[in-house]
Design a protein around this motif. Structure first.
Motif, PDB file in Angstrom:
ATOM      1  N   GLN A 165      -4.020   2.307  14.521  1.00  0.00           N
ATOM      2  CA  GLN A 165      -4.717   1.153  15.094  1.00  0.00           C
ATOM      3  C   GLN A 165      -5.391   1.597  16.376  1.00  0.00           C
ATOM      4  O   GLN A 165      -4.732   2.042  17.318  1.00  0.00           O
ATOM      5  N   THR A 166      -6.719   1.474  16.391  1.00  0.00           N
ATOM      6  CA  THR A 166      -7.499   1.938  17.524  1.00  0.00           C
ATOM      7  C   THR A 166      -7.371   0.967  18.696  1.00  0.00           C
ATOM      8  O   THR A 166      -6.909  -0.167  18.528  1.00  0.00           O
ATOM      9  N   LEU A 197      -7.731  -1.217  12.126  1.00  0.00           N
ATOM     10  CA  LEU A 197      -6.693  -0.499  11.392  1.00  0.00           C
ATOM     11  C   LEU A 197      -7.331   0.441  10.385  1.00  0.00           C
ATOM     12  O   LEU A 197      -8.323   0.092   9.746  1.00  0.00           O
ATOM     13  N   GLU A 198      -6.735   1.611  10.224  1.00  0.00           N
ATOM     14  CA  GLU A 198      -7.254   2.591   9.272  1.00  0.00           C
ATOM     15  C   GLU A 198      -6.089   3.309   8.602  1.00  0.00           C
ATOM     16  O   GLU A 198      -5.176   3.789   9.286  1.00  0.00           O
ATOM     17  N   MET A 199      -6.129   3.359   7.294  1.00  0.00           N
ATOM     18  CA  MET A 199      -5.141   4.144   6.561  1.00  0.00           C
ATOM     19  C   MET A 199      -5.540   5.606   6.658  1.00  0.00           C
ATOM     20  O   MET A 199      -6.671   5.967   6.327  1.00  0.00           O
ATOM     21  N   ILE A 200      -4.601   6.436   7.097  1.00  0.00           N
ATOM     22  CA  ILE A 200      -4.907   7.834   7.349  1.00  0.00           C
ATOM     23  C   ILE A 200      -4.539   8.698   6.161  1.00  0.00           C
ATOM     24  O   ILE A 200      -5.342   9.487   5.681  1.00  0.00           O
ATOM     25  N   ASP A 204      -9.730   9.875  17.768  1.00  0.00           N
ATOM     26  CA  ASP A 204      -8.413   9.801  17.131  1.00  0.00           C
ATOM     27  C   ASP A 204      -7.411   9.020  17.993  1.00  0.00           C
ATOM     28  O   ASP A 204      -6.271   8.788  17.567  1.00  0.00           O
ATOM     29  N   THR A 205      -7.828   8.638  19.186  1.00  0.00           N
ATOM     30  CA  THR A 205      -6.950   7.858  20.058  1.00  0.00           C
ATOM     31  C   THR A 205      -6.579   6.543  19.380  1.00  0.00           C
ATOM     32  O   THR A 205      -7.445   5.770  18.978  1.00  0.00           O
ATOM     33  N   ALA A 206      -5.278   6.313  19.236  1.00  0.00           N
ATOM     34  CA  ALA A 206      -4.793   5.144  18.502  1.00  0.00           C
ATOM     35  C   ALA A 206      -3.270   5.097  18.587  1.00  0.00           C
ATOM     36  O   ALA A 206      -2.631   6.058  19.015  1.00  0.00           O
ATOM     37  N   THR A 256      -3.197   9.734  22.554  1.00  0.00           N
ATOM     38  CA  THR A 256      -4.384   9.633  23.391  1.00  0.00           C
ATOM     39  C   THR A 256      -5.031  11.009  23.491  1.00  0.00           C
ATOM     40  O   THR A 256      -4.371  11.976  23.883  1.00  0.00           O
ATOM     41  N   VAL A 257      -6.298  11.076  23.099  1.00  0.00           N
ATOM     42  CA  VAL A 257      -7.039  12.330  23.132  1.00  0.00           C
ATOM     43  C   VAL A 257      -8.098  12.207  24.216  1.00  0.00           C
ATOM     44  O   VAL A 257      -9.048  11.434  24.089  1.00  0.00           O
ATOM     45  N   SER A 258      -7.923  12.965  25.290  1.00  0.00           N
ATOM     46  CA  SER A 258      -8.817  12.848  26.427  1.00  0.00           C
ATOM     47  C   SER A 258      -8.760  14.110  27.262  1.00  0.00           C
ATOM     48  O   SER A 258      -7.705  14.743  27.385  1.00  0.00           O
TER      49      SER A 258
END
Length: 121
Positions: A39-40, A45-48, A89-91, A118-120
């Protein structure tokens, strides 16, 4: 009682890697269809990736070639290896047993509490 507990999230720089874990109990893990969902920050929502037995049934195009779902039957744990991470991809990442997404909402199944990635820079 079904229990799912995710761990392994954190802050990582772009291009880095993380491995998420989903420890399970209360059901026959090896026979269950397990899915990673994210969940971003915007709420989408996204199924990975979905895995049945040791066969990956589904991988989202957005993570194909970068994320890999596996399971350890002895440890009753589901994993998500995430490489070459990107800011998008942060979620919050969830594992679910038999859960799905419909109309932008989580439906059915059992869900863990989620782990933040968290991608940063």
């Amino acid at each position: 009682q079904v229990r799912l507990m995710e761990s392994g999230g954190g802050l990582v720089q772009p291009g880095g890697s993380l491995r998420l874990s989903c420890a399970t109990s209360g059901f026959t893990f090896s026979n269950s269809y397990m899915t990673w969902v994210r969940q971003t920050p915007g709420g989408g929502l996204e199924m990975i990736s979905g895995i049945n037995g040791d066969t990956v049934i589904y991988t989202a195009n957005s993570v194909k070639g970068r994320f890999t779902a596996t399971r350890d039957h002895a440890e009753k744990t589901l994993y998500l290896q995430m490489d070459n991470l990107k800011p998008e991809d942060t979620a919050v990442y969830y594992c679910t047993k038999d859960g799905s997404i419909l109309g932008g909402r989580r439906i059915g199944g059992d869900w863990g509490q989620g782990t933040q990635v968290t991608v940063s820079a």
